[in-house]
Design an enzyme around this catalytic site. Structure first.
Site, PDB file in Angstrom:
ATOM      1  N   CYS A   1      37.982  35.442  48.659  1.00 56.01           N
ATOM      2  CA  CYS A   1      37.797  35.624  49.591  1.00 56.01           C
ATOM      3  C   CYS A   1      37.797  34.058  50.237  1.00 56.01           C
ATOM      4  CB  CYS A   1      38.191  36.611  50.732  1.00 56.01           C
ATOM      5  SG  CYS A   1      38.646  36.536  52.376  1.00 56.01           S
TER       6      CYS A   1
ATOM      7  N   HIS B   1      41.090  40.133  46.359  1.00 53.04           N
ATOM      8  CA  HIS B   1      39.359  40.284  46.438  1.00 53.04           C
ATOM      9  C   HIS B   1      39.542  41.516  44.806  1.00 53.04           C
ATOM     10  CE1 HIS B   1      36.284  40.735  49.421  1.00 53.04           C
ATOM     11  NE2 HIS B   1      37.278  39.813  50.640  1.00 53.04           N
TER      12      HIS B   1
ATOM     13  N   GLU C   1      38.133  42.394  43.261  1.00 51.34           N
ATOM     14  CA  GLU C   1      37.204  43.969  42.445  1.00 51.34           C
ATOM     15  C   GLU C   1      37.573  45.318  43.106  1.00 51.34           C
ATOM     16  OE1 GLU C   1      35.522  41.788  45.956  1.00 51.34           O
ATOM     17  OE2 GLU C   1      36.544  40.737  43.945  1.00 51.34           O
TER      18      GLU C   1
END
Length: 253
Positions: free
Chosen positions: A123, A226, A228
């Site tokens: 990001c 993102h 994750e």
């Protein structure tokens, strides 16, 4: 000396992770470093060993960090990169900045790239990668990108918001496959002019750049979303962290 056994787990490379910084917690007069757990979980699940890197303004300390890690993960956050970093002044729509954090991450990233150490920007970390390599940013997508869609989702960020097109022949395609990939979206800025030897590896349907990578280095990848947060809902995203950890393991054998 203990002999190696068949099936032994591969070495976990040390991964430096940049934390966020806050001074406005009502329960304490002290500032706090903060790191969302999914970053370190993703590194662990991909085979790395995560280390949080407190800010330092001495280059000797930055070098000491880099001596001890094999890969650098630059995280995102609710702040913008100071426009002076890419030769501009603030325009309407700019959000808050964190000058100390950006200065530290810039020094770390420059040092890691100089060593050809694998770098993954998430990001805001992707935006910083483009700036460090000489690129610029749209300071506010809604004001500066005609026809742009909404890029700050309101629903659960463990679920995707929109597709991106992953371009063939890129590091990202090697990690997650080419073509359509569903991603989450939590940003109001985006890469505008690409930095030196930076290629676009994914775009959203409205043309906003969603991933970049450098052809100067072995592994310097940035994604605007993102991954994750979606390892359980869209498991394909684990490929990004696996590719990063694999390169980090190769970097220092």
């Amino acid at each position: 000396m203990i002999p190696k056994t068949h099936g032994q787990a591969p070495r976990r490379p040390n991964i430096g992770i940049t934390p966020d910084f806050t001074t406005n917690r009502p329960d304490s007069p002290f500032p706090y470093y903060e790191l969302k757990v999914p970053y370190s979980d993703a590194v662990l699940r991909a085979g790395g060993l995560p280390f949080v890197l407190p800010y330092a303004d001495e280059l000797a300390c930055v070098d000491a960090y880099l001596d001890r890690i094999s890969g650098l993960l630059v995280t995102g956050g609710a702040f913008d990169i100071p426009p002076e970093a890419y030769g501009e002044t603030a325009r309407e729509g700019m959000g808050p900045v964190k000058v100390t954090r950006t200065a530290f991450e810039t020094a770390l990233m420059r040092g890691a790239l100089k060593r050809n150490m694998p770098v993954l920007g998430i990001c805001g970390g992707m935006q910083l990668l483009n700036v460090v390599l000489g690129g610029t940013l749209f300071q506010d997508i809604r004001r500066e990108v005609p026809g742009a869609h909404e890029h700050e989702q309101k629903h659960d960020r463990t679920h995707p918001m929109h597709p991106v097109d992953v371009r063939d022949g890129t590091l990202l395609a090697d990690a997650v496959g080419k073509g359509q990939l569903m991603v989450n979206s939590t940003h109001h800025q985006a890469a505008q002019r690409m930095g030196e030897q930076v290629v676009v590896s994914a775009v959203s349907p409205d043309g906003v750049v969603e991933a970049i990578e450098s052809t100067q280095y072995g592994f310097a990848l940035g994604v605007q979303w993102h991954p994750e947060l979606m390892l359980n809902t869209v498991p394909t995203h684990m490929g990004i962290y696996r590719a990063f950890i694999h390169k980090a393991r190769e970097h220092r054998r």
